[in-house]
Design an enzyme around this catalytic site. Sequence first.
Site, PDB file in Angstrom:
ATOM      1  N   ARG A  47      55.397  46.901  43.123  1.00 53.70           N
ATOM      2  CA  ARG A  47      54.144  46.287  42.635  1.00 53.70           C
ATOM      3  C   ARG A  47      53.591  45.319  43.680  1.00 53.70           C
ATOM      4  O   ARG A  47      52.382  45.223  43.880  1.00 53.70           O
ATOM      5  CB  ARG A  47      54.369  45.608  41.277  1.00 53.70           C
ATOM      6  N   ASP A 171      29.219  49.915  44.345  1.00 51.14           N
ATOM      7  CA  ASP A 171      30.026  51.068  43.942  1.00 51.14           C
ATOM      8  C   ASP A 171      29.613  52.233  44.842  1.00 51.14           C
ATOM      9  O   ASP A 171      28.503  52.746  44.740  1.00 51.14           O
ATOM     10  CB  ASP A 171      29.776  51.387  42.461  1.00 51.14           C
ATOM     11  N   LYS A 196      37.426  60.547  42.475  1.00 53.57           N
ATOM     12  CA  LYS A 196      36.351  61.494  42.753  1.00 53.57           C
ATOM     13  C   LYS A 196      36.523  62.070  44.172  1.00 53.57           C
ATOM     14  O   LYS A 196      37.488  62.752  44.414  1.00 53.57           O
ATOM     15  CB  LYS A 196      35.000  60.817  42.537  1.00 53.57           C
TER      16      LYS A 196
HETATM   17  C1  LIG Z   1      34.292  57.670  37.674  1.00 52.67           C
HETATM   18  C2  LIG Z   1      33.542  56.472  38.113  1.00 52.67           C
HETATM   19  C3  LIG Z   1      34.054  55.185  37.929  1.00 52.67           C
HETATM   20  C4  LIG Z   1      35.338  54.923  37.168  1.00 52.67           C
HETATM   21  O1  LIG Z   1      36.456  55.415  37.846  1.00 52.67           O
HETATM   22  P1  LIG Z   1      37.799  55.923  37.102  1.00 52.67           P
HETATM   23  O2  LIG Z   1      38.651  56.322  38.250  1.00 52.67           O
HETATM   24  O3  LIG Z   1      37.407  57.026  36.181  1.00 52.67           O
HETATM   25  O4  LIG Z   1      38.331  54.748  36.342  1.00 52.67           O
HETATM   26  C5  LIG Z   1      33.323  54.119  38.441  1.00 52.67           C
HETATM   27  N1  LIG Z   1      32.144  54.300  39.056  1.00 52.67           N
HETATM   28  C6  LIG Z   1      31.609  55.524  39.234  1.00 52.67           C
HETATM   29  C7  LIG Z   1      30.300  55.665  39.915  1.00 52.67           C
HETATM   30  C8  LIG Z   1      32.282  56.646  38.768  1.00 52.67           C
HETATM   31  O5  LIG Z   1      31.739  57.859  38.915  1.00 52.67           O
END
Ligand SMILES: *Cc1c(COP(=O)(O)O)cnc(C)c1O
Length: 375
Positions: A47, A171, A196
């Site tokens: 951790r 983001d 993603k």
């Molecule tokens: C999927 C997504 C998230 C969240 O991510 P997780 O890995 O599903 O928790 C945050 N921002 C965007 C733009 C996303 O597409």
Amino acid sequence: MRLETLAVHAGARPDPATGAIAPPLYLSTTFERAADGSYPRGYIYTRHGNPNREALEEAMAALEGGAVAMAFASGSAAAFAVLQALSPGDHVIAPRDLYHGLARLFREIATGWGLSISFVDLTDPVAVEAAIRSNTRVIWVETPSNPMLRITDIARVATMARQVGALCICDNTLATPVLQRPLALGADGVVHSATKYLGGHGDAMGGIVVLKEDGAFARRLREIQITGGAVLSPFESWLILRSLRTLPYRMRAHSENAMRVAAFLSQHPAVEAVHYPGLPEHPGHAVAARQMSMFGGMVSFQVRGGRDAAFQVAARVRWFARATSFGGPESLIEHRASIEGPGTTTPDNLLRLAIGLEHPDDLIEDLDQALRGLL
Ligand SMILES: *Cc1c(COP(=O)(O)O)cnc(C)c1O
């Protein structure tokens, strides 16, 4: 060094014990102390620190051009950590068109311990200016946004944040550092859902925060990561680092394919509207062309005939799986309003496409046969 070279070499070094070129996977949760009680090899407990996680963090810091990166168990955990690093009474400006999971996190959890959140149209600088308060600590940007593919001018919002002593956090999940480098445009931090494109194969979940500076905010975030404990596992770290090696080539192919699909859809008589920042008629096209090198793999479009027509198209396609998420090699199709649920502002006739790595002609033929059924 060029991005392709960096993607292959960042965080890579031959294994000191064996010379292995591909990194070994360190699943051990605990590490040996020396006789004097010290930890001469630097590792104590996974951790706190793990070689696979550290290699991924080093690579992501390098790819985004930041000073530090931290890997979390999901993109949501990474975003949550940024909010947790703030204090009760702090104010956050967030986009109205925000990924719906984060919108829930902001609205239903973060407000519970006293953060106030203003949801604003970030594509409108006047609205952002008007929302700024003396206690604004973060302006959160998501560009391109999910699922409407709206474009925010990162440099402009980052300048506004800097003027009031707030952090601009972007983001960068949809663009990845291959298509867009928010820190170079003035942002202070970048957040990713590594689930993603970074993971890239639909088989690993993770999140990353990269910060431009290794200062007080970074120390606070590191404390939340390690003590809060939502760390990325060694195996997910290993998988995601493995995928970063091919990220520039994958993003190029996703973008080229999506551009072809968007152009096709924009000419189709069964289609009412196409949302893709690469199309010249997209309202954010000029800004996107300035801050992105290509326009990414996500395309949303609205079908003539409403919700039922959208469902019919999603039912008829052959190569697109009906599933949520994006970033893997296979193309996906999704009726967003129904996953976002009550209160969503996503149009009912909208389908979101995650364009994969198939041949674009096969994807276009498939969409054409599915749409022709509506005419
Ligand atoms: C999927 C997504 C998230 C969240 O991510 P997780 O890995 O599903 O928790 C945050 N921002 C965007 C733009 C996303 O597409």
